[in-house]
Scaffold this motif. Sequence first.
Motif, PDB file in Angstrom:
ATOM      1  N   GLY A 293      -2.991   1.825  -4.896  1.00 17.73           N
ATOM      2  CA  GLY A 293      -1.648   1.682  -4.354  1.00 17.73           C
ATOM      3  C   GLY A 293      -1.027   2.956  -3.846  1.00 17.73           C
ATOM      4  O   GLY A 293       0.174   3.023  -3.623  1.00 17.73           O
ATOM      5  N   ARG A 294      -1.819   4.043  -3.640  1.00 18.47           N
ATOM      6  CA  ARG A 294      -1.272   5.275  -3.076  1.00 18.47           C
ATOM      7  C   ARG A 294      -0.859   5.055  -1.631  1.00 18.47           C
ATOM      8  O   ARG A 294      -1.396   4.210  -0.941  1.00 18.47           O
ATOM      9  CB  ARG A 294      -2.300   6.404  -3.147  1.00 18.47           C
ATOM     10  CG  ARG A 294      -2.559   6.891  -4.554  1.00 18.47           C
ATOM     11  CD  ARG A 294      -3.468   8.088  -4.532  1.00 18.47           C
ATOM     12  NE  ARG A 294      -2.871   9.185  -3.766  1.00 18.47           N
ATOM     13  CZ  ARG A 294      -3.540  10.294  -3.457  1.00 18.47           C
ATOM     14  NH1 ARG A 294      -4.794  10.439  -3.828  1.00 18.47           N
ATOM     15  NH2 ARG A 294      -2.942  11.253  -2.784  1.00 18.47           N
ATOM     16  N   THR A 295       0.093   5.819  -1.154  1.00 14.51           N
ATOM     17  CA  THR A 295       0.641   5.640   0.179  1.00 14.51           C
ATOM     18  C   THR A 295       0.312   6.843   1.057  1.00 14.51           C
ATOM     19  O   THR A 295       0.436   7.982   0.630  1.00 14.51           O
ATOM     20  CB  THR A 295       2.172   5.478   0.108  1.00 14.51           C
ATOM     21  OG1 THR A 295       2.469   4.340  -0.687  1.00 14.51           O
ATOM     22  CG2 THR A 295       2.763   5.284   1.502  1.00 14.51           C
ATOM     23  N   ALA A 296      -0.109   6.613   2.280  1.00 18.90           N
ATOM     24  CA  ALA A 296      -0.341   7.695   3.243  1.00 18.90           C
ATOM     25  C   ALA A 296       0.111   7.237   4.616  1.00 18.90           C
ATOM     26  O   ALA A 296      -0.281   6.171   5.073  1.00 18.90           O
ATOM     27  CB  ALA A 296      -1.816   8.076   3.293  1.00 18.90           C
ATOM     28  N   VAL A 297       0.973   7.997   5.268  1.00 14.71           N
ATOM     29  CA  VAL A 297       1.412   7.700   6.621  1.00 14.71           C
ATOM     30  C   VAL A 297       0.520   8.458   7.582  1.00 14.71           C
ATOM     31  O   VAL A 297       0.397   9.676   7.479  1.00 14.71           O
ATOM     32  CB  VAL A 297       2.886   8.112   6.831  1.00 14.71           C
ATOM     33  CG1 VAL A 297       3.323   7.830   8.259  1.00 14.71           C
ATOM     34  CG2 VAL A 297       3.771   7.364   5.839  1.00 14.71           C
ATOM     35  N   LEU A 298      -0.108   7.771   8.504  1.00 13.01           N
ATOM     36  CA  LEU A 298      -1.032   8.436   9.420  1.00 13.01           C
ATOM     37  C   LEU A 298      -0.308   9.032  10.617  1.00 13.01           C
ATOM     38  O   LEU A 298      -0.434  10.206  10.897  1.00 13.01           O
ATOM     39  CB  LEU A 298      -2.110   7.460   9.901  1.00 13.01           C
ATOM     40  CG  LEU A 298      -3.063   6.931   8.828  1.00 13.01           C
ATOM     41  CD1 LEU A 298      -4.170   6.111   9.468  1.00 13.01           C
ATOM     42  CD2 LEU A 298      -3.669   8.077   8.034  1.00 13.01           C
ATOM     43  N   ARG A 299       0.439   8.216  11.359  1.00  6.80           N
ATOM     44  CA  ARG A 299       1.171   8.747  12.502  1.00  6.80           C
ATOM     45  C   ARG A 299       2.178   7.699  12.973  1.00  6.80           C
ATOM     46  O   ARG A 299       1.980   6.514  12.790  1.00  6.80           O
ATOM     47  CB  ARG A 299       0.229   9.123  13.653  1.00  6.80           C
ATOM     48  CG  ARG A 299      -0.567   7.974  14.229  1.00  6.80           C
ATOM     49  CD  ARG A 299      -1.545   8.479  15.299  1.00  6.80           C
ATOM     50  NE  ARG A 299      -2.313   7.408  15.889  1.00  6.80           N
ATOM     51  CZ  ARG A 299      -3.487   6.995  15.448  1.00  6.80           C
ATOM     52  NH1 ARG A 299      -4.019   7.582  14.384  1.00  6.80           N
ATOM     53  NH2 ARG A 299      -4.126   6.014  16.036  1.00  6.80           N
ATOM     54  N   GLY A 300       3.266   8.171  13.595  1.00  8.53           N
ATOM     55  CA  GLY A 300       4.242   7.271  14.174  1.00  8.53           C
ATOM     56  C   GLY A 300       5.283   6.788  13.186  1.00  8.53           C
ATOM     57  O   GLY A 300       5.123   6.891  11.968  1.00  8.53           O
ATOM     58  N   ALA A 301       6.353   6.267  13.750  1.00  8.96           N
ATOM     59  CA  ALA A 301       7.471   5.772  12.938  1.00  8.96           C
ATOM     60  C   ALA A 301       7.276   4.303  12.591  1.00  8.96           C
ATOM     61  O   ALA A 301       6.787   3.520  13.397  1.00  8.96           O
ATOM     62  CB  ALA A 301       8.782   5.948  13.698  1.00  8.96           C
TER      63      ALA A 301
END
Length: 270
Positions: free
Chosen positions: A59-67
């Motif tokens: 359940g870890r979170t990672a934002v790759l790119r963009g809004a």
Amino acid sequence: MPIRPSRTARTTAGALVTAAVALSAAALPHPAAAAAPPAPSGKARAHATAAVLDLDGTGRTAVLRGADRAYDTASIVKVDILAALLLRAQDAGRPLSEAERDLAEPMIRRSDNAAANALWRRIGRASGLAAANERLGLTSTTGGPGGKWGLTRTTASDQIRLLRAVFDSNGTVRRGSGGLDAGSRAYVRTLMSRVESGQSWGVSAAGSPGARPALKNGWLQRSTTGRWDVNSVGEIAVRGHRYLVAVLSDGNASMGDGVSLVERTARAAV
């Protein structure tokens, strides 16, 4: 603020991935008709946002790119409408009535709009949807004005929250509070796994061959621009893991272009 994760973070099981993809869309002429939307402009660009959650991971979170911006839901809101209907029935201590099931099943399985109209009114339209979403943990979804449920606005991450309310365990549910109980979750999952074959495109493209997805798609041509909103949300299986996937897009020159963009984005995100 978005961050670019390392190769290790990108491959960590359990990542909630939000990826925004902007692609140029070629202009296609719209058939001439008095009431037809204008032909799509070649200057516009199609955009897509994908969010992915590994149900069997950490359940870890990672934002790759963009809004993680808002899009029109089109018909994917029908899952939310059904969830709101089920919460109302739970609070009353009863199952769905035969009449409610006769509307809920075609609404999900073949995306019947007349059924959605009736259930949208039954849940109390936007205010009823908002009350249900507060219980389900959604934070960035706003119901459409009046009877226009398809113009509900949502984000990909909020759609993952809705999918978790359906496909993940919510623990103990008490009347008048909490999320969907086990029976309600199973009912929504069953309908989403039995959509008509012509509507099985979308996030299913990212699943393993032969694995049966559970999904709901939505598509809407905007009368002001002639361009298409095309969305897909659901659960897929990939190499023994269950993934929740939500892909939202807008600015597509045609529905076909939107379907292709959604499927490419789903594959890339998963």
